[in-house]
Design a protein around this motif. Structure first.
Motif, PDB file in Angstrom:
ATOM      1  N   ILE A 193      14.619   0.085  12.968  1.00 49.11           N
ATOM      2  CA  ILE A 193      14.618   1.400  13.627  1.00 49.11           C
ATOM      3  C   ILE A 193      13.601   2.332  12.973  1.00 49.11           C
ATOM      4  O   ILE A 193      12.819   3.007  13.646  1.00 49.11           O
ATOM      5  N   GLN A 194      13.573   2.353  11.611  1.00 50.37           N
ATOM      6  CA  GLN A 194      12.629   3.215  10.895  1.00 50.37           C
ATOM      7  C   GLN A 194      11.184   2.807  11.181  1.00 50.37           C
ATOM      8  O   GLN A 194      10.305   3.664  11.368  1.00 50.37           O
ATOM      9  N   ALA A 195      10.930   1.494  11.239  1.00 46.92           N
ATOM     10  CA  ALA A 195       9.575   1.006  11.513  1.00 46.92           C
ATOM     11  C   ALA A 195       9.131   1.402  12.920  1.00 46.92           C
ATOM     12  O   ALA A 195       7.973   1.793  13.140  1.00 46.92           O
TER      13      ALA A 195
ATOM     14  N   ILE B 239       8.767   4.635   0.373  1.00 46.24           N
ATOM     15  CA  ILE B 239       8.364   5.347   1.591  1.00 46.24           C
ATOM     16  C   ILE B 239       6.852   5.540   1.623  1.00 46.24           C
ATOM     17  O   ILE B 239       6.190   5.305   2.636  1.00 46.24           O
ATOM     18  N   ARG B 240       6.288   5.940   0.484  1.00 42.29           N
ATOM     19  CA  ARG B 240       4.838   6.159   0.435  1.00 42.29           C
ATOM     20  C   ARG B 240       4.072   4.849   0.621  1.00 42.29           C
ATOM     21  O   ARG B 240       3.026   4.812   1.270  1.00 42.29           O
TER      22      ARG B 240
ATOM     23  N   ALA C 159       5.895  -2.164  18.880  1.00 44.63           N
ATOM     24  CA  ALA C 159       6.578  -3.290  18.245  1.00 44.63           C
ATOM     25  C   ALA C 159       5.639  -4.120  17.383  1.00 44.63           C
ATOM     26  O   ALA C 159       6.019  -4.597  16.301  1.00 44.63           O
ATOM     27  N   SER C 160       4.390  -4.335  17.821  1.00 45.21           N
ATOM     28  CA  SER C 160       3.439  -5.139  17.041  1.00 45.21           C
ATOM     29  C   SER C 160       3.154  -4.485  15.703  1.00 45.21           C
ATOM     30  O   SER C 160       3.143  -5.141  14.654  1.00 45.21           O
ATOM     31  N   LEU C 161       2.902  -3.155  15.742  1.00 45.58           N
ATOM     32  CA  LEU C 161       2.655  -2.427  14.487  1.00 45.58           C
ATOM     33  C   LEU C 161       3.888  -2.451  13.599  1.00 45.58           C
ATOM     34  O   LEU C 161       3.791  -2.619  12.379  1.00 45.58           O
ATOM     35  N   ALA C 162       5.055  -2.285  14.196  1.00 46.45           N
ATOM     36  CA  ALA C 162       6.296  -2.276  13.416  1.00 46.45           C
ATOM     37  C   ALA C 162       6.518  -3.618  12.728  1.00 46.45           C
ATOM     38  O   ALA C 162       6.950  -3.681  11.573  1.00 46.45           O
ATOM     39  N   ALA C 163       6.226  -4.720  13.425  1.00 42.26           N
ATOM     40  CA  ALA C 163       6.359  -6.049  12.827  1.00 42.26           C
ATOM     41  C   ALA C 163       5.424  -6.211  11.643  1.00 42.26           C
ATOM     42  O   ALA C 163       5.794  -6.752  10.601  1.00 42.26           O
ATOM     43  N   LYS C 164       4.169  -5.721  11.788  1.00 41.08           N
ATOM     44  CA  LYS C 164       3.209  -5.774  10.678  1.00 41.08           C
ATOM     45  C   LYS C 164       3.687  -4.928   9.507  1.00 41.08           C
ATOM     46  O   LYS C 164       3.555  -5.308   8.349  1.00 41.08           O
TER      47      LYS C 164
END
Length: 622
Positions: free
Chosen positions: A589-591, A205-206, A599-604
């Motif tokens: 979902i967590q991302a 998580i960290r 979505a772009s940040l979550a993919a990264k």
């Protein structure tokens, strides 16, 4: 003999005579004892010798500040749970140093008598077989009870340890519970494993939060035309400036050192620190462009002042880099090496790497596939024969593979296929370090490095009585495991790039094809991957493959994976998700929650291409 213990008689016989009935010990203890014997560990001692104190110990704890910050609350919680059970709880760093130790006072005093204290290094090399040091090597949870310890000082103790690993499988530390042997509890290991798992979850998580903060910090830093990259603490790229993204295909999570292949050199490196907790989370690296290509297909891994050359693609996975570190460690010795792993993983390439980095590198490298030689020809093929040795023998005789490899390396692939009679003959050659050709009278001295390999389990063959135990221990001095492609899927893009360069096929693989390649289980490993790429290259006529070729990827797996299995049908959209898909959906979902729906940040954050991320959103109807 009760479970988990070994009699003093077995221990004494091994220590004094080197004789061991492996069936009386669990295999991890057996392997550890042999490592200790080969390393010259004193079995009659085992008292801690290397103890850090004062500023030196403080520096060690500072180096492991993140581990201590995460793990200390769990150590204290575990101690509160087992208080009064005559036990101590320890947290150990990756080099085997005890960072903290909490326990009942009488047990702490008893531990001091063998220097089992905070700051001590408690590894196999220092004190012999023990749960802490052995867990660091095998990277598995283990309990060591009483006389299972290699060194006498620990025979009155029992210890249970579990490694704490990061997302890539790198050991970040060890959690351990020790007690006098009479207070051993069989459920201790379960408690230790549970605590290790809890620490790993918080660590993950960290790490994800730090990665997200790095990406957020990079938005401001990369708004220039200067070539630069943002990396995590392992110097893996998480964000890059426009020109780097244009010049370097599949740059995400690439090691900065690999940019040399694209003529980029590191100009300056600035540490980046978290605004949340203040600790180091990565680097901002400014690059300069070199006119000369620095790196070819042959990779160089540098550690200290020693250069290690690997004639292939290393990738970035911890599973394979761990294998390479073992190769580098053993290459400069003359120890016999046994390489094991599935077919198609590249065991011969590993053997060649050992040869090329060894003192035998100027001599020949002779590879022998023992499984391809008929039993009645094996002896003459390996040992050679003199003129007239038998009917049909060549007039000048024949030089055997061992003699051909003299002053170099002989690689005996599929060693598990040789007959019992050849096992006896091979044992004699290894013991005497000389070979006598069939029909000859003069022995030929051998100065030779012996490397063996197999896809079979030699230890199981020994237990089944199909492989000699004495030969096994001659060959199994330094075992090296080559991971399957399933265990190192993050290396697939690098292996594809390696194949494309080697075959002069400079193309981009479409996302739909790349996703199927990544998701496939690769029972044939790297050999099968290269076969599939070769098929794609032929079907595309040497041009960039069309996405429609996805249906031709795995036609050779009829009966196991049909073409239709790759088509998303109406039924697939409505069938229950597999456990793996549930985990994938949960991670997405967590991302999205962490990035506020970006979505772009979550993919990264998940280290996957945006196109793949959007397809998964559609697949899981998110």
């Amino acid at each position: 003999m009760t479970f988990g213990t070994v009699s003093q008689h077995i221990w004494k016989r091994f220590v004094h005579e080197g004789v061991l009935d492996a069936s009386r010990l669990q295999k991890r203890i057996t392997e550890s004892w042999f490592r200790c014997k080969n390393e010259g560990v004193n079995p009659h001692s085992g008292v801690g010798k290397k103890v850090l104190t004062g500023d030196t110990f403080d520096r060690r704890k500072k180096q492991n500040a993140l581990l201590l910050d995460i793990a200390i609350p769990y150590v204290e919680k575990l101690f509160e749970y087992i208080k009064g059970s005559h036990s101590v709880v320890l947290l150990i760093d990756p080099q085997g140093y005890v960072l903290t130790m909490k326990g009942d006072q009488e047990v702490l005093r008893l531990a001091q008598t063998i220097n089992f204290v905070e700051g001590v290094q408690w590894t196999e090399e220092e004190v012999g077989t023990n749960a802490i040091g052995t867990a660091l090597i095998i990277k598995e949870p283990i309990t060591v009870v009483g006389s299972e310890h290699y060194s006498l000082a620990s025979h009155q103790w029992t210890c249970s340890a579990a490694p704490i690993c990061d997302e890539e499988g790198v050991v970040m530390g060890v959690i351990n519970v020790s007690s006098p042997v009479q207070h051993h509890h069989p459920l201790t290991l379960a408690a230790v494993v549970s605590i290790a798992y809890a620490i790993e979850r918080e660590w993950k998580i960290r790490e994800q939060n730090d990665r997200l903060e790095l990406i957020q910090q990079s938005f401001d830093l990369l708004q220039t035309n200067i070539p630069m990259v943002i990396c995590n603490r392992k110097k893996q790229i998480v964000s890059a400036s426009q020109d780097v993204r244009t010049e370097v295909p599949q740059w995400e999570m690439m090691k900065v050192s690999e940019l040399q292949e694209f003529r980029y050199m590191e100009r300056s490196c600035t540490p980046l620190y978290s605004h949340r907790h203040g600790r180091h989370i990565g680097y901002c690296i400014h690059l300069k462009y070199s006119k000369h290509k620095v790196l070819t297909h042959t990779k160089k891994i540098k550690e200290s002042s020693v250069s290690f050359i690997f004639p292939g693609e290393t990738g970035t996975s911890e599973a394979f880099l761990r294998t390479l570190r073992e190769v580098e460690r053993v290459a400069h010795t003359d120890a016999n090496v046994h390489i094991y792993g599935e077919s198609g993983t590249g065991k011969e390439l590993i053997a060649r790497a050992i040869h090329q980095n060894s003192a035998y590198k100027d001599g020949p490298f002779v590879a022998v596939n023992c499984g391809a030689i008929p039993c009645d020809l094996m002896e003459s093929e390996l040992f050679g024969y003199v003129e007239g040795a038998f009917t049909g023998a060549r007039r000048q005789g024949h030089q055997g593979k061992f003699e051909q490899a003299n002053n170099g390396t002989i690689f005996l692939d599929e060693i598990g296929e040789i007959s019992p009679s050849m096992q006896v003959a091979l044992l004699r050659v290894l013991q005497e370090r000389e070979v006598t050709p069939i029909g000859g009278k003069k022995a030929i001295p051998l100065n030779i490095r012996v490397i063996t390999a197999t896809h079979r389990d030699l230890r199981q063959m020994v237990q089944d009585g199909t492989f000699r135990e004495d030969l096994f221990y001659r060959l199994y001095v330094f075992p090296i495991y080559v991971p399957s492609l399933r265990e190192r899927k993050e290396d697939i893009p690098y292996l594809i790039r390696y194949y494309c360069k080697k075959n002069h096929w400079p193309v981009e693989i479409p996302d739909v094809i790349m996703e199927k390649i990544i998701d496939y289980d690769w029972p044939g490993n790297i050999r099968e991957l290269f076969n599939v790429l070769e098929r794609l290259r032929i079907l595309s006529g040497g041009n960039a493959p069309d996405p429609s070729l996805v249906h031709h990827l795995f036609v050779h797996r009829v009966g196991r994976t049909s073409v239709a299995s790759w088509d998303l049908s109406f039924a697939e959209h409505h069938k229950p998700l597999t456990y793996r898909e549930e985990l994938q959906k949960r991670e997405i979902i967590q991302a999205l929650e962490k990035t506020g729906g970006n979505a772009s940040l979550a993919a990264k954050l998940l280290n996957i291409p945006r196109s793949t991320f959007y397809r998964r959103l559609q697949k899981y109807q998110l």
